[in-house]
Every structure is written in C-alpha cells, then in structure tokens.
Design a protein around this motif. Structure first.
Motif, short mmCIF file in Angstrom:
data_model
loop_
_atom_site.label_atom_id
_atom_site.label_comp_id
_atom_site.label_asym_id
_atom_site.label_seq_id
_atom_site.Cartn_x
_atom_site.Cartn_y
_atom_site.Cartn_z
N SER A 353 -13.32 -6.06 -24.70
CA SER A 353 -12.49 -6.72 -25.26
C SER A 353 -10.79 -6.61 -24.36
O SER A 353 -10.01 -7.62 -24.16
N VAL A 354 -10.67 -5.45 -24.01
CA VAL A 354 -9.41 -5.14 -23.07
C VAL A 354 -9.81 -5.84 -21.83
O VAL A 354 -8.82 -6.51 -21.13
N TYR A 355 -10.88 -5.99 -21.25
CA TYR A 355 -11.18 -6.84 -19.98
C TYR A 355 -11.01 -8.31 -20.24
O TYR A 355 -10.24 -8.83 -19.47
N ASP A 356 -11.51 -8.65 -21.27
CA ASP A 356 -11.38 -10.11 -21.76
C ASP A 356 -9.73 -10.46 -21.82
O ASP A 356 -9.23 -11.48 -21.72
N VAL A 373 -9.55 -3.12 -15.38
CA VAL A 373 -8.50 -2.72 -16.27
C VAL A 373 -8.43 -1.17 -16.41
O VAL A 373 -9.37 -0.48 -16.89
N TYR A 374 -7.23 -0.51 -15.80
CA TYR A 374 -7.22 0.79 -16.28
C TYR A 374 -6.48 0.92 -17.71
O TYR A 374 -5.57 0.17 -18.02
N ASP A 375 -6.93 1.85 -18.62
CA ASP A 375 -6.52 1.91 -20.05
C ASP A 375 -5.95 3.41 -20.20
O ASP A 375 -6.89 4.21 -20.12
N LEU A 376 -4.84 3.42 -20.40
CA LEU A 376 -4.38 4.84 -20.61
C LEU A 376 -3.87 5.16 -22.12
O LEU A 376 -3.05 4.33 -22.35
N SER A 402 -10.26 -2.44 -0.60
CA SER A 402 -10.28 -2.83 0.51
C SER A 402 -8.89 -2.82 1.00
O SER A 402 -8.05 -3.54 0.35
N ALA A 403 -8.55 -2.20 2.05
CA ALA A 403 -7.33 -2.07 2.63
C ALA A 403 -6.74 -3.37 3.13
O ALA A 403 -5.65 -3.67 3.56
N LYS A 404 -7.79 -4.36 3.34
CA LYS A 404 -7.54 -5.61 4.12
C LYS A 404 -6.87 -6.75 2.89
O LYS A 404 -6.58 -7.76 3.14
N LYS A 405 -7.05 -6.26 1.62
CA LYS A 405 -6.55 -7.08 0.49
C LYS A 405 -5.17 -6.61 0.05
O LYS A 405 -4.78 -5.54 0.23
N GLN A 406 -4.46 -7.59 -0.78
CA GLN A 406 -3.32 -7.06 -1.52
C GLN A 406 -3.70 -7.05 -2.99
O GLN A 406 -4.28 -7.82 -3.50
N TYR A 407 -2.80 -5.89 -3.66
CA TYR A 407 -3.28 -5.84 -4.85
C TYR A 407 -1.79 -5.77 -6.00
O TYR A 407 -0.97 -5.16 -5.37
N MET A 408 -2.14 -6.15 -7.01
CA MET A 408 -1.10 -6.24 -7.91
C MET A 408 -1.47 -5.59 -9.21
O MET A 408 -2.73 -6.17 -9.73
N LEU A 409 -0.79 -5.07 -9.91
CA LEU A 409 -0.99 -4.63 -11.49
C LEU A 409 -0.14 -5.35 -12.38
O LEU A 409 0.99 -5.29 -12.32
N ALA A 410 -0.85 -6.06 -13.25
CA ALA A 410 -0.24 -6.46 -14.48
C ALA A 410 -0.11 -5.45 -15.56
O ALA A 410 -1.14 -5.00 -16.41
N HIS A 411 1.10 -4.88 -15.86
CA HIS A 411 1.10 -3.76 -16.79
C HIS A 411 1.50 -4.48 -18.08
O HIS A 411 2.45 -5.08 -18.29
N PHE A 440 -3.26 -1.60 -17.18
CA PHE A 440 -3.09 -1.92 -15.98
C PHE A 440 -4.20 -2.77 -15.34
O PHE A 440 -5.26 -2.40 -15.13
N SER A 441 -3.97 -4.08 -15.37
CA SER A 441 -5.03 -4.97 -14.90
C SER A 441 -4.76 -5.12 -13.39
O SER A 441 -3.74 -5.43 -12.83
N VAL A 442 -6.06 -4.86 -12.64
CA VAL A 442 -6.00 -4.91 -11.20
C VAL A 442 -6.10 -6.21 -10.76
O VAL A 442 -7.39 -6.56 -10.85
N LEU A 443 -5.47 -6.86 -9.98
CA LEU A 443 -5.80 -8.25 -9.29
C LEU A 443 -5.51 -7.92 -7.72
O LEU A 443 -4.83 -7.21 -7.15
N SER A 444 -6.68 -8.66 -7.21
CA SER A 444 -6.61 -8.57 -5.65
C SER A 444 -6.54 -9.89 -4.98
O SER A 444 -7.09 -11.05 -5.77
N ALA A 445 -5.96 -10.08 -3.91
CA ALA A 445 -5.93 -11.34 -3.53
C ALA A 445 -5.87 -11.31 -1.78
O ALA A 445 -5.69 -9.94 -1.16
N ASP A 446 -5.94 -12.37 -1.04
CA ASP A 446 -5.77 -12.04 0.57
C ASP A 446 -4.48 -11.97 0.89
O ASP A 446 -4.10 -11.26 1.77
N SER A 447 -3.37 -12.30 0.12
CA SER A 447 -2.13 -12.24 0.50
C SER A 447 -1.13 -12.32 -0.65
O SER A 447 -1.60 -12.53 -1.60
N GLU A 448 0.06 -11.73 -0.65
CA GLU A 448 0.99 -11.45 -1.81
C GLU A 448 1.17 -12.90 -2.39
O GLU A 448 1.86 -13.27 -3.57
N SER A 449 1.23 -14.14 -1.65
CA SER A 449 1.60 -15.24 -1.89
C SER A 449 0.67 -15.77 -3.06
O SER A 449 0.84 -16.62 -4.02
#
Length: 455
Positions: A353-356, A373-376, A402-411, A440-449
C-alpha cells in the motif's frame, strides 16, 4: 413615599387614597463605614500610617476607634474616641513601632475597628524563610495559607499565586497534591517551546551537602506538544548553574519528580532554584499559549543521594541526538529527535500500500521512474512519534542505483504534506536534510528536467 395595592383581583379605573394620620417611628440604624489608608506598604519602624474613616450610615457615631497590630506588629496608638456625623470623615495617624517583631512567613497588618465594623490592612510583604524544617527534610514550598513561600515569577511567567485548584474554569488540577494549597504559575503568551520559570532566591546560600535529593510535585498544561520538559536549575553563589530535566508525555495530572543533585559540586552554596516547564515542539499548536503549570510540596530530602536521574543534559538540545536501525545503515539525527528514542521501522519497499500510494504521486512525473519507497518510523517511551523539524537523514542507496542517473525523493509527512529533495550520494548512502521523517519515494530519471511536473 406611600403606596397601596388592592387585596382582591379588581382592576382600578377610578378611586383615591386617603391618609388619616402619619406617625414617626424609630428606624433600625444602618451601618456603613468606609476605611482607607494612605500607604500600601511600611518598610521601617517609625513610619506613620494615616487612616481615614467615613460615615455613610444613617446615624451619627459617638464611639472609640481601635487600632490593632497583627502578627507581632506593634503601634504607638491602640484607640481614640471619635464623634463622626453622617457623611463626614476623620483621619487618625498611627506610628509603626514593632516592624522587627513580625515572624518569618507572616505579614504585618493593622486592623482598624469602629462601631462593630473593621478592616484589616496588610502593610508589609511576607518575610519568607528559606526553608521550614520537617524532621530531617527541608520544605522549600508547600504554599499553605495562600502563601507563595518566596517563589516568584521568572522568565516568561506573568504571575504566581497560591491556589486550592486551577484558576482556569476547566483546568487541572482540581485539588492540591499535598495539603490544601499549591502554586500556580501563569505563562506569558508565547509558543509552547518557550521555557517559562518560577524562581526562589534564598536570603543565605543553602548548603545542600546533606540534602542531595530534590523532590517536587508537578502538574502542567498540555495539548500543544508531543512531549514536555520539566527543568530544575540550581544556581550557586559563584554563578555556576546546573540543570536537570525530565521528559514527560502526560502533564495534566500530579506527578513526582525527584532528582539526585549529588553530582553538583557547588551544592553547598545554592543561592536560587528555578523550576521551568515547556513543550518539546509545536506539533499540535503553533500559536502563542499562556497556560498554567503547578508546583507543590517542594522539598530538599535528607541523605546524600541515591537516585539515577532519568534524563539529564547540560544543554537540552546538545548534543544532537542520532538514532539508527539495527544494522546501522539508516541514521536520523537532529534537534527534534528525542533522546532515548529508537527507529521501529526503516524499510525500503517496492510493493504494498505504501508503494501504491507513492505510484499515484509519481504519475505526475512522466519521464521519471519510481524505484521504491523508504518508510521511517520512530518510538519514544514505547509510543510512536515522528520527529518534526530539520533532521539529517542517511539512507543506503537503493538496489539498481546508477551514478549516471538523477534522483529525487518525494517526502510525505504524516499530515500528507509533500516536499521534494535532491539527495547527495556518497559512501554508498543518500544524505540529505528533511523536515522530519515519514515516507521517501525514490524517483530516478536521465536528467533533472524530468522532475518538472507535467503540464
């Protein structure tokens, strides 16, 4: 005035009243005397006090006015004859001669009496004793007889007063913890995290070498914070201070706080004791709060001390508290982390459910991928809580990083508030500052845009 009414149920339309004879009778005397004084307080023997008495009654008075000192106070005049017509005033001067005869914990007063009426004027402050011996213990405040026992308003307290119960209409306590009276301290209108104190300063430094336990009954307001702090601050004659603090969750009932001060090297010359109360955070209420807190039966107990202080800090929020998971790979630290707490959940989930819920949130980022998702969650005193405030968080890098990716956390906080964080990756971990715990939902993408919200 003469008036009349019918004795039967008739409506008068015409008629008259005839009075055949009016006889004068003696009326009962109406007593109404007003007593006033020209001074509020007397500070030295020989000081004169002028009393004025005004006759607002129905009859002239020929009598004797009396002056009586109370609680050991003596005067040069005890009585004088007086003739006082209606609506007239007379003044009398008395001289205080026995100010030094008032015992400790009493105030000097003068009672003025005339014609069966009297008024008592308090003309000195109470000379409170530093303590009252009760066997081997020293009572520093029991607040009986409506006395404050020398405790006064300190920082961020409007006033203190001795009461039999809370002065608030629906407040606690409903009775003193010990005896009949307790001390009420009314806070100034400040946010809950502002420390407020009541203080007792001693006429002579107290030697607490053989009284190394302090005990106080405490009751305080609640409803603003997740935790509350009772603080006792000892000050020595050279200015050295020592603070002892106790954390509590329930505050609106009487609780005992007994602490061991044997580790205070300057306890042989204590010049003052301050007792304070404040909230840990503003979790439930963020505006100004002027509730009350209550003290009773404050004692220095005989003995050299044998207790372990539950929670003691030289500085309430220093050092910064850090909590970790059992493997030491997840760490949360900051001023809003309660000392003695522990992580009860530090999970990384990719289903459930947290992931959904996180997947629904991630749909707005069309070019990003939800990895997990990290759940603390944390616990203090066997109750779940979430530190709210700036915290430093260290999380292990997710599987597939992957260090080649960009990451954002949705808190996402417990109240549903969402903020976005770009973490720093170093030494196999994400490190970042957040406004508390939560998911903290972990989102990855090729660029920050890619993390721009789709139009």
């Amino acid at each position: 005035d003469i008036w009349a009414k019918p004795t039967d149920k008739y409506i008068w339309s015409l008629g008259s009243i005839s009075v055949a004879e009016i006889a004068a009778v003696d009326a009962t005397e109406i007593k109404n005397l007003i007593f006033t004084s020209n001074v509020d307080k007397v500070t030295a023997n020989g000081q004169k006090v002028i009393f004025t008495v005004t006759n607002k009654g129905s009859s002239e008075i020929n009598d004797t006015i009396t002056f009586a000192g109370q609680n050991g106070l003596t005067l040069d005049v005890t009585s004088q004859p007086i003739n006082l017509p209606v609506n007239k005033s007379k003044t009398f001067t008395v001289t205080v001669t026995g100010l030094d005869k008032i015992p400790e914990n009493k105030y000097g007063a003068i009672t003025v009496g005339l014609h069966g009426m009297s008024k008592t004027f308090q003309i000195t402050e109470v000379d409170y004793s530093d303590y009252v011996a009760d066997g081997d213990d020293w009572v520093l405040g029991d607040f009986e007889d409506a006395m404050t026992d020398g405790w006064i308003a300190g920082n961020y307290v409007n006033y203190v007063q001795s009461v039999t119960k809370s002065s608030k209409a629906s407040g606690s306590p409903s009775a003193a913890s010990h005896g009949t009276f307790c001390l009420e301290a009314n806070r100034m209108l400040e946010v809950a995290t502002t420390p407020s104190y009541t203080v007792k300063t001693f006429k002579k430094p107290l030697d607490l070498t053989n009284h190394s336990l302090l005990s106080v009954q405490f009751c305080g307001w609640g409803g603003t914070s997740r935790m509350y702090t009772v603080e006792i601050v000892l000050t020595a004659s050279d200015g050295t201070q020592k603070s002892y603090r106790k954390w509590m969750q329930s505050t609106d009932i009487w609780q005992n706080y007994t602490l061991d001060i044997s580790d205070f090297a300057k306890r042989d010359s204590v010049t003052s004791i301050a007792i304070g109360f404040y909230g840990f955070d503003k979790f439930y209420y963020t505006d100004g709060w002027n509730g009350c807190f209550y003290l009773d039966n404050i004692r220095a107990l005989s003995g050299r001390g044998s207790l372990t202080v539950e929670t003691e800090y030289e500085n309430l929020l220093d050092p910064i508290t850090t909590i970790t998971d059992s493997a030491g790979k997840v760490a949360v630290s900051g001023l809003s982390v309660l000392p003695g707490s522990q992580l009860t959940k530090a999970e990384y989930v990719t289903s459930g459910s947290v992931y959904d819920n996180a997947a629904q949130l991630a749909k707005q980022f069309k070019q990003a991928k939800l990895m997990g998702v990290y759940d603390l969650q944390a616990e203090y005193a066997e109750e779940e809580y979430t530190p709210i405030g700036a915290v430093e968080i260290c999380l292990p890098l997710p599987t597939g990083y992957s260090a080649k990716k960009q990451y954002m956390l949705a808190h996402t906080l417990s109240d549903g508030t969402v903020s976005y964080i770009f973490p720093k990756a170093e030494n196999g971990s994400f490190k970042f500052t957040a406004a508390g715990m939560g998911t903290f939902s972990v989102l990855s993408a090729d660029s920050e845009s890619a993390f721009r919200v789709a139009e």
